[in-house]
Structures are given as structure tokens and as C-alpha cells.
Design an enzyme around this catalytic site. Structure first.
Site, PDB file in Angstrom:
ATOM      1  N   ASN A  10       0.855  -1.192   0.000  1.00 16.79           N
ATOM      2  CA  ASN A  10       0.000   0.000   0.000  1.00 16.79           C
ATOM      3  C   ASN A  10       0.890   1.242   0.000  1.00 16.79           C
ATOM      4  O   ASN A  10       1.698   1.435   0.919  1.00 16.79           O
ATOM      5  CB  ASN A  10      -0.902  -0.034   1.245  1.00 16.79           C
ATOM      6  CG  ASN A  10      -1.839   1.155   1.299  1.00 16.79           C
ATOM      7  OD1 ASN A  10      -1.426   2.279   1.089  1.00 16.79           O
ATOM      8  ND2 ASN A  10      -3.101   0.914   1.593  1.00 16.79           N
ATOM      9  N   ASP A  12      -0.182   4.500  -0.171  1.00 15.87           N
ATOM     10  CA  ASP A  12      -0.912   5.732   0.177  1.00 15.87           C
ATOM     11  C   ASP A  12       0.006   6.802   0.755  1.00 15.87           C
ATOM     12  O   ASP A  12      -0.138   7.999   0.463  1.00 15.87           O
ATOM     13  CB  ASP A  12      -1.977   5.459   1.257  1.00 15.87           C
ATOM     14  CG  ASP A  12      -3.145   4.645   0.750  1.00 15.87           C
ATOM     15  OD1 ASP A  12      -3.241   4.435  -0.464  1.00 15.87           O
ATOM     16  OD2 ASP A  12      -3.951   4.207   1.597  1.00 15.87           O
ATOM     17  N   HIS A  13       0.935   6.362   1.621  1.00 17.38           N
ATOM     18  CA  HIS A  13       1.693   7.372   2.367  1.00 17.38           C
ATOM     19  C   HIS A  13       2.850   7.994   1.578  1.00 17.38           C
ATOM     20  O   HIS A  13       3.460   8.959   2.019  1.00 17.38           O
ATOM     21  CB  HIS A  13       2.112   6.820   3.729  1.00 17.38           C
ATOM     22  CG  HIS A  13       0.894   6.512   4.560  1.00 17.38           C
ATOM     23  ND1 HIS A  13      -0.096   7.462   4.795  1.00 17.38           N
ATOM     24  CD2 HIS A  13       0.450   5.370   5.136  1.00 17.38           C
ATOM     25  CE1 HIS A  13      -1.068   6.908   5.500  1.00 17.38           C
ATOM     26  NE2 HIS A  13      -0.770   5.643   5.709  1.00 17.38           N
ATOM     27  N   HIS A  46      -5.623   3.459  -1.604  1.00 16.45           N
ATOM     28  CA  HIS A  46      -6.940   3.715  -1.017  1.00 16.45           C
ATOM     29  C   HIS A  46      -7.408   5.097  -1.474  1.00 16.45           C
ATOM     30  O   HIS A  46      -6.817   6.109  -1.101  1.00 16.45           O
ATOM     31  CB  HIS A  46      -6.821   3.671   0.522  1.00 16.45           C
ATOM     32  CG  HIS A  46      -8.141   3.745   1.229  1.00 16.45           C
ATOM     33  ND1 HIS A  46      -8.261   3.521   2.583  1.00 16.45           N
ATOM     34  CD2 HIS A  46      -9.402   4.000   0.788  1.00 16.45           C
ATOM     35  CE1 HIS A  46      -9.534   3.643   2.943  1.00 16.45           C
ATOM     36  NE2 HIS A  46     -10.238   3.944   1.869  1.00 16.45           N
ATOM     37  N   ARG A  48      -9.758   7.781  -0.901  1.00 20.16           N
ATOM     38  CA  ARG A  48     -10.697   8.227   0.143  1.00 20.16           C
ATOM     39  C   ARG A  48     -11.640   9.291  -0.414  1.00 20.16           C
ATOM     40  O   ARG A  48     -11.328   9.928  -1.423  1.00 20.16           O
ATOM     41  CB  ARG A  48      -9.911   8.801   1.328  1.00 20.16           C
ATOM     42  CG  ARG A  48      -9.207   7.731   2.126  1.00 20.16           C
ATOM     43  CD  ARG A  48      -8.578   8.284   3.397  1.00 20.16           C
ATOM     44  NE  ARG A  48      -8.292   7.197   4.308  1.00 20.16           N
ATOM     45  CZ  ARG A  48      -9.162   6.686   5.167  1.00 20.16           C
ATOM     46  NH1 ARG A  48     -10.387   7.198   5.255  1.00 20.16           N
ATOM     47  NH2 ARG A  48      -8.833   5.684   5.951  1.00 20.16           N
ATOM     48  N   ARG A  52      -7.363  12.699   0.372  1.00 19.17           N
ATOM     49  CA  ARG A  52      -6.320  13.399   1.120  1.00 19.17           C
ATOM     50  C   ARG A  52      -4.906  12.901   0.829  1.00 19.17           C
ATOM     51  O   ARG A  52      -3.940  13.586   1.095  1.00 19.17           O
ATOM     52  CB  ARG A  52      -6.594  13.345   2.617  1.00 19.17           C
ATOM     53  CG  ARG A  52      -6.504  11.962   3.228  1.00 19.17           C
ATOM     54  CD  ARG A  52      -6.754  12.063   4.726  1.00 19.17           C
ATOM     55  NE  ARG A  52      -6.689  10.791   5.369  1.00 19.17           N
ATOM     56  CZ  ARG A  52      -7.651  10.301   6.148  1.00 19.17           C
ATOM     57  NH1 ARG A  52      -8.747  10.984   6.364  1.00 19.17           N
ATOM     58  NH2 ARG A  52      -7.494   9.128   6.720  1.00 19.17           N
ATOM     59  N   GLU A  73      -8.607   0.255  -3.012  1.00 18.55           N
ATOM     60  CA  GLU A  73      -9.511   0.224  -1.861  1.00 18.55           C
ATOM     61  C   GLU A  73     -10.402   1.457  -1.921  1.00 18.55           C
ATOM     62  O   GLU A  73      -9.907   2.565  -2.166  1.00 18.55           O
ATOM     63  CB  GLU A  73      -8.719   0.302  -0.551  1.00 18.55           C
ATOM     64  CG  GLU A  73      -7.822  -0.872  -0.280  1.00 18.55           C
ATOM     65  CD  GLU A  73      -6.986  -0.664   0.979  1.00 18.55           C
ATOM     66  OE1 GLU A  73      -6.256  -1.595   1.336  1.00 18.55           O
ATOM     67  OE2 GLU A  73      -7.037   0.432   1.582  1.00 18.55           O
ATOM     68  N   THR A 104      -8.533   3.242   8.295  1.00 23.41           N
ATOM     69  CA  THR A 104      -9.699   2.354   8.364  1.00 23.41           C
ATOM     70  C   THR A 104      -9.757   1.723   9.760  1.00 23.41           C
ATOM     71  O   THR A 104      -8.737   1.249  10.263  1.00 23.41           O
ATOM     72  CB  THR A 104      -9.574   1.239   7.289  1.00 23.41           C
ATOM     73  OG1 THR A 104      -9.206   1.850   6.053  1.00 23.41           O
ATOM     74  CG2 THR A 104     -10.874   0.486   7.126  1.00 23.41           C
ATOM     75  N   GLU A 155     -10.808  -9.755   2.616  1.00 23.22           N
ATOM     76  CA  GLU A 155      -9.605  -9.333   3.323  1.00 23.22           C
ATOM     77  C   GLU A 155      -9.965  -9.291   4.803  1.00 23.22           C
ATOM     78  O   GLU A 155     -10.832  -8.511   5.231  1.00 23.22           O
ATOM     79  CB  GLU A 155      -9.117  -7.957   2.854  1.00 23.22           C
ATOM     80  CG  GLU A 155      -7.850  -7.557   3.616  1.00 23.22           C
ATOM     81  CD  GLU A 155      -7.183  -6.294   3.100  1.00 23.22           C
ATOM     82  OE1 GLU A 155      -7.390  -5.935   1.917  1.00 23.22           O
ATOM     83  OE2 GLU A 155      -6.439  -5.679   3.887  1.00 23.22           O
ATOM     84  N   HIS A 195      -3.919  -4.708   7.736  1.00 21.11           N
ATOM     85  CA  HIS A 195      -4.077  -3.611   8.690  1.00 21.11           C
ATOM     86  C   HIS A 195      -3.182  -3.832   9.916  1.00 21.11           C
ATOM     87  O   HIS A 195      -3.378  -4.768  10.671  1.00 21.11           O
ATOM     88  CB  HIS A 195      -5.517  -3.385   9.162  1.00 21.11           C
ATOM     89  CG  HIS A 195      -5.652  -2.036   9.817  1.00 21.11           C
ATOM     90  ND1 HIS A 195      -6.121  -0.934   9.143  1.00 21.11           N
ATOM     91  CD2 HIS A 195      -5.286  -1.604  11.036  1.00 21.11           C
ATOM     92  CE1 HIS A 195      -6.064   0.115   9.939  1.00 21.11           C
ATOM     93  NE2 HIS A 195      -5.554  -0.268  11.096  1.00 21.11           N
TER      94      HIS A 195
HETATM   95  N1  PXP Z   1      -5.950  -3.237   4.181  1.00 23.72           N
HETATM   96  C1  PXP Z   1      -6.932  -2.315   4.292  1.00 23.72           C
HETATM   97  C2  PXP Z   1      -8.302  -2.677   3.853  1.00 23.72           C
HETATM   98  C3  PXP Z   1      -6.646  -1.022   4.776  1.00 23.72           C
HETATM   99  O1  PXP Z   1      -7.628  -0.114   4.859  1.00 23.72           O
HETATM  100  C4  PXP Z   1      -5.332  -0.709   5.149  1.00 23.72           C
HETATM  101  C5  PXP Z   1      -5.019   0.652   5.662  1.00 23.72           C
HETATM  102  O2  PXP Z   1      -5.189   1.604   4.659  1.00 23.72           O
HETATM  103  C6  PXP Z   1      -4.346  -1.690   4.986  1.00 23.72           C
HETATM  104  C7  PXP Z   1      -4.690  -2.952   4.528  1.00 23.72           C
HETATM  105  C8  PXP Z   1      -2.907  -1.417   5.279  1.00 23.72           C
HETATM  106  O3  PXP Z   1      -2.752  -1.158   6.623  1.00 23.72           O
HETATM  107  P1  PXP Z   1      -1.346  -0.663   7.146  1.00 23.72           P
HETATM  108  O4  PXP Z   1      -1.059   0.636   6.487  1.00 23.72           O
HETATM  109  O5  PXP Z   1      -1.549  -0.572   8.625  1.00 23.72           O
HETATM  110  O6  PXP Z   1      -0.337  -1.711   6.755  1.00 23.72           O
END
Ligand code: PXP
Length: 240
Positions: A10, A12-13, A46, A48, A52, A73, A104, A155, A195
Site C-alpha cells: 500500500n 498511500d503514504h 486507497h 478516500r 487526502r 480500496e 480504516t 480481506e 491492517h
Molecule cells: N488493508 C486495508 C483494507 C486497509 O484499509 C489498510 C489501511 O489503509 C491496509 C490494509 C494497510 O494497513 P497498514 O497501512 O496498517 O499496513
């Protein structure tokens, strides 16, 4: 340990950092290329409601640049569904989105109204040949509902496991994850987990028979600040 668990990274960051200065960099497309070259099996983003971090333009570019490799996502609002149908990622994970949440907070909360909406969205995604995952709590009722709604993948939310306050609590969470995996497999679903997974706690989840993929973001992206993205991804893949 079972072999060949897939890793979804992921990113996102990467976009969170970009948005901190509203610069065009760091670019999620560049990050995705590095992740895919160094151990990621696919990329997770993701979208949103407030965009953001990842925005629609990112999703469009990522889906175009890496066909078959983007796992999107999003929540089940009509606007987000429209974006998913437009950009056609390989797969979509439908997640809940609560106002004001930092991340989430848990799996989908099923109800007759929510289920009706999910059914509609799943059918629309399937018409475009997009695989559908539902982010759910690791319990039998949620797994059965996901199967009934026609999901391809579940998931399982590992938040409770990752935040367990004791070894005993963590063991109970792992048992719930294992039982849910078993049931999901019986019902013909592919099983992902995600997560709060990191370089330490991922091992016990990866060990659960029947798991196919781990979706991990925060731990990898934060490690990359010190170790570099290729090392951070490669180390995580090495654990799976
Ligand atoms: N899976 C889902 C459905 C999520 O919403 C997230 C967080 O955005 C993750 C996995 C990844 O979580 P983390 O960033 O804590 O590894």
C-alpha cells in the site's frame, strides 16, 4: 510456513508525503515501479472520499501504467464506485469509511441497507471484470455474508491482532483469523489479510494455512525512510 504468499504494498503514504507540500513528488507511480521491481506482487491504493493522499489522477495513472497490478480500496459511495468503474483496477477492496477516521477502523458493518448497496456495487464491478474483495472482521457471520453477496475475495482485518494487549489476546485473534480463513476457503473465497501488519507480527498471520496475500502499507513505507524502498519491500517479501 506455506510457500508463495503474495505481497500487496500500500503506497498511500507516498502520496501523504507529496500532499504535505503539494509538490508533484514523491510520485506514487515511481514508488509503484520500485515496489513491483523489488518484491511487491501488486500495488494497493486507497481512494478516500476527501482524496487526502491518493487522488483520482493517481488512480488513473497507476491503472494505466500497471495494468493488472492495481488493487484499489474504496468505500461504497456512488462517487467512488464511479471512479473504480472508470479506471478499471485489477481488483477493488470495498472498505468502510467513517467521518474523521485517521485510518480504516475495522471491517464492513453489514446491514440490510448496506448489503443491498454492496450487492449492487459488486455486480457493477463484475460487469467490468473487476475482482471484488470485501474488508471484513474475522468472524464466521461476516465471511458468510461476503460469500452470499458474491465477493471473490475477503480481506480479514488484522487490526485487533496487531493491537492485542497480551500474548493471550493475540492468540485468540490468530485463532479467529485461522477459523475465518478455513470457512472462507470452504466457501470458495480467496483470503487476504491486512491492517497494522509489520515486520514482526506478520509471521504468525502468514503462517495461517490458506492465506493468499498480505496487504501492508505503513510499516513498509516508514521503514523505507531509513532503509530505502527496495530494501523495505524486499525484506517484507522475504518474510512471506
Ligand atoms: N488493508 C486495508 C483494507 C486497509 O484499509 C489498510 C489501511 O489503509 C491496509 C490494509 C494497510 O494497513 P497498514 O497501512 O496498517 O499496513
Amino acid at each position: 510456513m506455506q510457500m508463495s504468499l503474495k505481497l500487496g504494498v500500500n503506497i498511500d503514504h507516498i502520496a501523504t508525503l507529496r500532499q504535505a507540500r503539494r509538490e508533484p513528488f514523491p510520485d506514487p507511480v515511481d514508488a509503484a515501479a520500485v515496489c513491483l521491481a523489488t518484491g511487491a506482487d501488486y500495488i494497493v491504493v486507497h481512494l478516500r472520499k476527501d482524496q487526502r493522499h491518493i487522488n483520482e489522477k493517481d488512480v488513473a495513472l497507476l491503472c494505466k501504467t500497471f495494468p493488472g497490478k492495481i488493487h484499489l480500496e474504496c468505500s461504497y459511495t456512488p462517487e467512488l464506485e464511479k471512479a473504480a468503474l472508470k479506471y478499471k483496477p485489477f481488483s477493488v477492496c470495498i472498505v468502510p469509511e467513517e467521518p474523521g477516521e485517521v485510518t480504516t477502523t475495522g471491517g464492513l458493518k453489514f446491514s440490510p441497507k448496506v448489503n443491498k448497496r454492496l450487492l449492487e456495487m459488486i455486480e457493477n464491478l463484475h460487469k467490468k471484470h473487476i475482482l471484488v474483495s470485501l474488508f471484513i472482521s474475522p468472524d464466521a457471520a461476516s465471511v458468510r455474508t461476503a460469500a452470499k453477496l458474491g465477493a471473490d475475495i475477503v480481506e480479514l482485518c488484522t487490526r485487533d491482532y496487531s493491537e492485542a494487549a497480551s500474548a493471550k489476546q493475540a492468540r485468540k485473534c490468530l485463532q479467529d483469523l485461522a477459523l475465518s480463513t478455513l470457512l472462507a476457503k470452504e466457501l470458495g473465497l480467496e483470503v487476504h489479510a491486512g491492517h497494522g501488519l509489520d515486520y514482526h507480527n506478520v509471521l504468525a498471520v502468514a503462517d495461517i494455512g490458506g492465506m493468499a496475500c498480505m496487504n501492508i502499507g505503513f510499516a513498509i513505507i516508514t521503514r523505507s525512510l531509513f532503509a530505502g524502498l527496495p530494501t523495505a519491500v524486499n525484506e517484507m517479501k522475504g518474510l512471506l
